[in-house]
Design an enzyme around this catalytic site. Sequence first.
Site: not given
Length: 485
Positions: A52, A228, A292, A326, A368, A370, A384
Site C-alpha cells: 500500500d 478500494e 493499491h 508485497r 515487436h 510475432d 511490445d
Amino acid sequence: MQFPPISRRRLFQAAGVAAASSAGVGFAAGAAQAADTPGVRYVNPLIQQRADPHIWRHTDGYYYFTASVPAYDRIIMRRATTLQGLATAAEATIWTKHASGEMGAHIWAPEIHHVNGKWYIYFAAGRTDDVWAIRMYVLENASANPMSGTWTEKGRIVTPRDSFSLDATTFTQGSTRFLCWAQSDPELGSGTSLYLAAMTNPWTITGTPVRISKPTLAWETIGHKVNEGPAVIARNGRIFMTFSASATDANYAVGLLTASSGANLLSASSWTKNSQPVLRSSDATSQYGPGHNCWTVSEDGQSDILVYHARPYKAISGDPLYDPNRHTRIQKVYWRSDGTPDFGIPVAAGATPYRFALHGQAGAYLNHYDYRVRAGTSVAMLADSQFRIVPGRTGSGTVSLESANFPGRYLRHRNYELWVEADDGSAVFKADASFHQRDGLADAAAESFESYNFPGRFIRASGGLANILPATTAQERSAATFRLT
C-alpha cells in the site's frame, strides 16, 4: 522459428488493452504531458515488504514515502531527493499503534499529504478488542520536515454510516477539497464500494457521501467484492481515479474511473468506469496482484510514475492479507494520443524499460510483433515497444536490449534482420544480441546502437521494420537514432 507457448491474446489481456475506453489519471504535482517525455530508469522492487505504498513529492526537494508494514503495528516514513534513493533511505517509525482500544490493530495503508502548510497522514486501524472494526484516522504535523516534530492525533474521520472504512485519500478540484475512501456497502452484503465527499478541513467531511463505484464486474469480485485504494491524477482535461479490486492475492488488479475536470464530482453519473482492469498480474514478468497504487512524478517533473505493490509469486500459503511479500514498485505511465493513460504491464524485477522513439517521427517506436522487430506507429500494446538496456551478452562494454514482455528474450540480428529471441547460450547469439550504445548519429542527445560483430552497421528503421544497416546519409543516420522515453 519456434514460438513460446504464451499467446499474444493472453498478453493483450495482461496489458489491459481491452480497458482502453474512457480513462485518465489523478492529482500529482507537476508533470506537464508531452507526447514523449524523457526516459526514466528505476530498479524494482524499490522497497521490499512494503505494501500500500504512498509517495509525496514536496516542494522542499524530497520524496516522502510511507506504506503498510507486514506487522500492521506502526507507521513508517522515509525521505530521499530521488525516487531510487528511497530504496536505501533510513526508515523511521513516526507513530505506533495504541496498546488498547481504538487504533490498536491492523494499521493499514497510510498516506501522507501536505495541506495548508501542514502534514497529514490518513490511515486505517482496528481496535484491540475488535481488529476488524476498521475505521479511518488522521495525524497532523506542523513541522517543515514530517520526519521530525510532533504528530498529533486528529481522531477518526466520521462518516454518516459507522462501518468498516479504509483507504482515505484527498485531492482538490478548484477550491474544493475532497475525500475519497472505501467503505462497506449494505447492497453488497460483504464488500466495499468507493465513496466521495467534500471536506471542511483535512479531517472532516461534509454533506452526504456519494457512492461513485461499486464492484459489479467479474474482475472486481474474485474472492471478495472490493473497490478500494483510490488514487487521483488530473491530466488532459480529465480526472482519473485508479482503484484496486478483488482479493489481495494474484487476482488483485487496478481499475480506472474517469470524470471531466469540470464535472460535478459528487454526481455518480460524472464517473465512467473502464470495463477491464488497466493493470493486472503478469505471468510473463512474474509479478502478481499489482494494486493499491498512488501517483508521483519523476525527478525532472516530466513523467508520471505509478507507485504500487505486487508479489513476485502467485501461490500463497494461508490468508494473502498476512503474506509479507508485497513489495513497493515504480514504473512510468505513458499517455496515448487521446489523452488517456497506458499502464502497460507490471514490469519485471530489475531495471525498468524504455521506449525507443524514432528520431523525427512522432508516435513511432521500435516494437515487436510475432517476434520480428518493427519500427513505426502501429504498436499493438505498450509492452511490445518497451525494452530494457542490460549489460551486453558479450560483455566488453556492450549492451543488450531485453524485451519487456518477454524477459529473457533479446533483440538479435539474423541475416541483418532484427528479431526478439531467447539466448541459446551460443557465442553467435551473444554477439548478434550485443551492441555498442553510441551518441545519436542525428542527435547527440539521443542514442544509436552499433552492432558488436558488424561494426558500421546500426539498428535502423527501414520500410516499417528494423534491421542492422549502414547509416551514411543524413536520412539513414536519422533512422538509426532513437530517443529513450
